[in-house]
Motif scaffolding. Structure first.
Motif, PDB file in Angstrom:
ATOM      1  N   GLU A   1      -7.368  -7.787   8.488  1.00 12.74           N
ATOM      2  CA  GLU A   1      -7.131  -7.090   7.226  1.00 12.74           C
ATOM      3  C   GLU A   1      -7.466  -8.022   6.078  1.00 12.74           C
TER       4      GLU A   1
ATOM      5  N   THR B   1      -0.981  -2.085  -1.423  1.00 15.37           N
ATOM      6  CA  THR B   1      -2.385  -1.926  -1.073  1.00 15.37           C
ATOM      7  C   THR B   1      -2.420  -1.281   0.298  1.00 15.37           C
ATOM      8  N   CYS B   2      -3.594  -0.939   0.795  1.00 15.63           N
ATOM      9  CA  CYS B   2      -3.675  -0.377   2.132  1.00 15.63           C
ATOM     10  C   CYS B   2      -4.917  -0.922   2.818  1.00 15.63           C
ATOM     11  N   HIS B   3      -4.935  -0.805   4.138  1.00 12.29           N
ATOM     12  CA  HIS B   3      -5.979  -1.446   4.920  1.00 12.29           C
ATOM     13  C   HIS B   3      -6.704  -0.491   5.848  1.00 12.29           C
TER      14      HIS B   3
ATOM     15  N   TYR C   1      -7.889   1.813  -1.137  1.00 11.87           N
ATOM     16  CA  TYR C   1      -8.612   1.350   0.049  1.00 11.87           C
ATOM     17  C   TYR C   1     -10.102   1.384  -0.209  1.00 11.87           C
TER      18      TYR C   1
ATOM     19  N   THR D   1       5.696  -3.632   2.327  1.00 11.44           N
ATOM     20  CA  THR D   1       4.354  -3.072   2.279  1.00 11.44           C
ATOM     21  C   THR D   1       4.437  -1.608   1.858  1.00 11.44           C
TER      22      THR D   1
ATOM     23  N   CYS E   1       2.810   1.040   2.666  1.00 12.16           N
ATOM     24  CA  CYS E   1       2.571   2.131   3.606  1.00 12.16           C
ATOM     25  C   CYS E   1       2.451   1.585   5.009  1.00 12.16           C
TER      26      CYS E   1
ATOM     27  N   ASP F   1       0.374   0.992   8.562  1.00 11.40           N
ATOM     28  CA  ASP F   1      -0.977   0.434   8.681  1.00 11.40           C
ATOM     29  C   ASP F   1      -2.049   1.504   8.792  1.00 11.40           C
TER      30      ASP F   1
ATOM     31  N   GLN G   1      -1.919   4.361   7.056  1.00 13.97           N
ATOM     32  CA  GLN G   1      -1.814   5.219   5.885  1.00 13.97           C
ATOM     33  C   GLN G   1      -2.505   4.591   4.678  1.00 13.97           C
ATOM     34  N   THR G   2      -2.546   5.353   3.594  1.00 17.88           N
ATOM     35  CA  THR G   2      -3.098   4.843   2.343  1.00 17.88           C
ATOM     36  C   THR G   2      -1.993   4.697   1.311  1.00 17.88           C
ATOM     37  N   SER G   3      -2.181   3.732   0.416  1.00 18.79           N
ATOM     38  CA  SER G   3      -1.257   3.485  -0.681  1.00 18.79           C
ATOM     39  C   SER G   3      -1.831   4.113  -1.947  1.00 18.79           C
TER      40      SER G   3
ATOM     41  N   GLN H   1       2.602   8.328   1.942  1.00 20.10           N
ATOM     42  CA  GLN H   1       2.800   6.978   2.456  1.00 20.10           C
ATOM     43  C   GLN H   1       4.268   6.722   2.789  1.00 20.10           C
TER      44      GLN H   1
END
Length: 281
Positions: free
Chosen positions: A103, A147-149, A167, A203, A205, A207, A209-211, A259
């Motif tokens: 990530e 943030t999201c990954h 993302y 975090t 959201c 792993d 999901q999207t933020s 999220q």
């Protein structure tokens, strides 16, 4: 005696990718800095903010390394790092994830090299882990990642006009196909494993999901950061982190965000007024 430092980073604009612009990340950095002062008693001198063009990889890593060095020298025993930005993924290069991706976090100077992201202009989770693992066991590290990954959890509601996922996909078809063959681990596993135990990680959201970068109350914010600040101000250190998280999750669900924020911490790590704490997933 508590001796502390905080780094609050927020990145709306990306030097080489103007179409990737976000709207709420700088507000997040300012909101987190103000929260640390109002609720946790930080002073202005104890907080560094890096936003937009100042939030390059070099500047972010320089400040984090300074904080870790001072902690190793006994000058700091409480570190806070908040980051609001785009997340993405890169191929694993050090063979610790044979079939998985690493990530990564996008600084202002994010750049592409060939079909992949340029490693000199992106912050990979391995780099943060290798830095934070150097902290002495008596030093508390608290990390907030809005943030999201992964884009795999993207839903139509995430694309409404008042919200945008934080993302960025890999920069080419080749890189995207490479990521399809891998599966990135949740960020808490990579950042805080292998000996780094005295930590608290929030975090935005799960792993997959999207933020959301969202228009809330007439201005743009990270949805997670907005509701986190709201509930922590309301609780004023009287609620356990687990209870704060539960309230933030309820706020997000009531506002129709998809999220689910996550919290990882030791059961023994508490605010001074907390009577309970838990690992929440």
């Amino acid at each position: 005696m508590v001796r502390r430092n905080a780094l609050c980073v927020g990145i709306n604009t990306y030097k080489n990718f103007p179409t990737a612009t976000l709207h709420g990340c700088v507000n997040d950095a300012n909101d987190m800095a103000q929260l640390l002062k109002d609720v946790n008693g930080f002073t202005d001198a104890e907080i560094t903010r890096l936003t937009d063009q100042n939030a390059t990889k070099a500047n972010i890593m320089k400040e984090l390394k300074r904080m870790v060095t001072e902690a190793r020298n006994g000058k700091i025993n409480h570190l806070v790092f908040s980051l609001s930005s785009h997340g993405t993924q890169v191929p694993d290069l050090n063979l610790d994830e044979m079939d998985r991706a690493d990530e990564a976090f996008c600084p202002h100077d994010l750049a592409q090299s060939g079909t992949q992201w340029n490693r000199d202009h992106i912050i990979v989770d391995d780099e943060l882990h290798d830095l934070f693992i150097q902290l002495p066991p008596n030093v508390l590290l608290e990390v907030y990642l809005d943030t999201c990954h992964s884009g795999t959890g993207l839903k139509a509601i995430d694309l409404l006009l008042d919200r945008k996922p934080r993302y960025l996909p890999p920069p080419s078809i080749e890189a995207f196909r490479d990521m399809e063959l891998r599966r990135a681990r949740p960020q808490h596993l990579k950042l805080l494993e292998k000996g780094l135990t005295h930590h608290i990680l929030w975090t935005a959201c799960k792993d997959h999901q999207t933020s959301a970068d969202a228009l809330i109350g007439g201005d743009w914010h990270g949805a997670f950061t907005y509701y986190l600040c709201k509930e922590m101000r309301t609780g004023k250190n009287k609620l356990s982190r687990a209870k704060v998280l539960a309230k933030v999750r309820t706020d997000l669900a009531n506002a129709h965000f998809t999220q689910t924020p996550q919290l990882e911490c030791e059961a023994t790590v508490r605010h001074a007024t907390h009577h309970e704490e838990a690992l929440v997933t």
